[in-house]
Write an enzyme that holds these catalytic residues in place. Structure first.
Site, mmCIF file in Angstrom:
data_model
loop_
_atom_site.group_PDB
_atom_site.id
_atom_site.type_symbol
_atom_site.label_atom_id
_atom_site.label_comp_id
_atom_site.label_asym_id
_atom_site.label_seq_id
_atom_site.Cartn_x
_atom_site.Cartn_y
_atom_site.Cartn_z
ATOM 1 N N GLU A 122 -1.213 8.699 8.391
ATOM 2 C CA GLU A 122 0.174 8.238 8.346
ATOM 3 C C GLU A 122 0.964 8.708 9.575
ATOM 4 O OE1 GLU A 122 2.098 6.307 6.187
ATOM 5 O OE2 GLU A 122 0.190 5.677 5.344
ATOM 6 N N TYR A 153 -0.344 8.342 -2.573
ATOM 7 C CA TYR A 153 -0.238 8.125 -4.015
ATOM 8 C C TYR A 153 -1.279 8.966 -4.775
ATOM 9 C CZ TYR A 153 2.784 3.933 -3.657
ATOM 10 O OH TYR A 153 3.813 3.057 -3.433
ATOM 11 N N CYS A 199 -4.294 -0.718 -2.238
ATOM 12 C CA CYS A 199 -4.331 0.728 -2.444
ATOM 13 C C CYS A 199 -5.257 0.991 -3.623
ATOM 14 C CB CYS A 199 -2.915 1.249 -2.738
ATOM 15 S SG CYS A 199 -2.836 2.982 -3.226
ATOM 16 N N ASN A 200 -6.314 1.761 -3.381
ATOM 17 C CA ASN A 200 -7.256 2.041 -4.465
ATOM 18 C C ASN A 200 -6.589 2.756 -5.631
ATOM 19 O OD1 ASN A 200 -8.872 2.032 -1.770
ATOM 20 N ND2 ASN A 200 -10.423 1.750 -3.345
ATOM 21 N N THR A 201 -5.733 3.727 -5.317
ATOM 22 C CA THR A 201 -5.089 4.512 -6.369
ATOM 23 C C THR A 201 -4.147 3.653 -7.201
ATOM 24 O OG1 THR A 201 -5.230 6.497 -4.994
ATOM 25 C CG2 THR A 201 -3.690 6.559 -6.831
ATOM 26 N N ASP A 250 0.853 -1.181 0.000
ATOM 27 C CA ASP A 250 0.000 0.000 0.000
ATOM 28 C C ASP A 250 0.890 1.233 0.000
ATOM 29 O OD1 ASP A 250 -2.268 1.649 0.186
ATOM 30 O OD2 ASP A 250 -2.173 1.680 2.367
ATOM 31 N N SER A 251 0.278 2.379 -0.250
ATOM 32 C CA SER A 251 1.016 3.634 -0.224
ATOM 33 C C SER A 251 1.377 4.042 1.196
ATOM 34 C CB SER A 251 0.173 4.743 -0.862
ATOM 35 O OG SER A 251 -1.038 4.903 -0.146
ATOM 36 N N CYS A 286 -10.608 4.386 -0.007
ATOM 37 C CA CYS A 286 -9.171 4.381 0.298
ATOM 38 C C CYS A 286 -8.972 3.457 1.479
ATOM 39 C CB CYS A 286 -8.691 5.795 0.631
ATOM 40 S SG CYS A 286 -6.981 5.890 1.220
ATOM 41 N N HIS A 298 -6.894 3.516 3.765
ATOM 42 C CA HIS A 298 -6.597 4.226 5.007
ATOM 43 C C HIS A 298 -7.879 4.566 5.784
ATOM 44 C CE1 HIS A 298 -2.631 4.910 3.197
ATOM 45 N NE2 HIS A 298 -2.207 5.405 4.342
#
Length: 262
Positions: free
Chosen positions: A151, A42, A73-75, A10-11, A183, A185
């Site tokens: 984060e 991202y 990670c969706n992006t 993941d980002s 997302c 997160h």
């Protein structure tokens, strides 16, 4: 190959929400998790940057012998997974906003999507919306600023609460009855979100569906780990790993969290 680990990247730390769902469904699988927090989020990067980072993460996990990779990670899913599937031999599981179940179950026919810019602007997101949300009014909102706070581990900060109010109140005025978290997160924000939205608004994310798909692909490829022993879990971050350590706490699961310079 069945005894090799599942890889997840993941980002940043958000994909641990996916890791927890996979561990719950597949407790005997070994898992390696890669948090690219140094490059989070991202969502504001170009497609080329996202692809380059996704390739780097994938190749690290393949070097560790991963038999399947979850792009948590969706992006990264919306911008890179087609390339990854075409260029690497292992199966890939992607993440995309759970628009379909929300659209099917919505009574008001108004659904809110809270996601990153990278996800909302992707062709995959738009095709999913067109294919599965016919007759549904989709209220999109970019969650700018949310990922950096998560984060940092600031899950109860005043700034985070203000941002959520700013993003959610317009959706509530429009009459949404489902809120899709686009997302990985964002599931860590559910306790705060529940303080803002009324009980009638259902919150939905992709974690459980991703875990079920992971199990299905392992079974299809006959690479389910036959072990009856609890799996080993190793989580890496390329920044200070303290936030990852806090989020990686899961009852009954032994987890090693380490810094990795990648």
């Amino acid at each position: 190959m069945s005894r090799m680990p599942i890889g997840i990247f993941d980002s940043g730390v958000g994909g641990t929400s996916i890791w927890k769902e996979i561990e719950s469904l597949l407790p005997n699988e070994d898992i390696i998790y890669l948090a690219d927090s140094k490059n989070a989020p991202y969502g504001k990067k170009s497609k080329e940057e996202i692809l380059k980072l996704s390739i780097k993460n994938t190749e690290y996990l393949l070097e560790r012998g991963c038999k399947l990779i979850v792009v948590a990670c969706n992006t990264a899913t919306t911008n890179a997974i087609d390339y990854l599937r075409k260029n690497y031999k292992v199966p890939f599981i992607g993440i995309e906003p759970a628009i379909k179940p929300a659209a099917l179950q919505s009574e008001s026919k108004i659904v809110g999507i809270l996601a990153t810019k990278g996800t909302l602007s992707s062709s995959l997101f738009h095709s999913t919306s067109e294919n599965h949300a016919s007759g549904i009014k989709i209220i999109e909102r970019e969650g700018e600023g949310l990922v950096p706070l998560i984060e940092k581990g600031e899950l109860q900060s005043v700034e985070l609460k203000k941002l959520l109010h700013r993003y959610l109140q317009p959706m509530l005025k429009e009459g949404i009855d489902y809120l899709v978290l686009g997302c990985t997160h964002y599931p860590y924000l559910i306790p705060l979100i529940k303080e803002i939205v009324p009980e009638k608004v259902k919150i939905i994310d992709s974690g459980e569906a991703v875990a079920k798909q992971t199990k299905a692909i392992l079974e299809k490829n006959k690479i389910v780990n036959p072990s009856v022993i609890k799996g080993e879990h190793t989580l890496y971050s390329n920044v200070d790993s303290n936030v990852l350590k806090c989020l990686a706490v899961k009852e009954g699961v032994t987890t090693k969290v380490s810094f990795l310079d990648f």
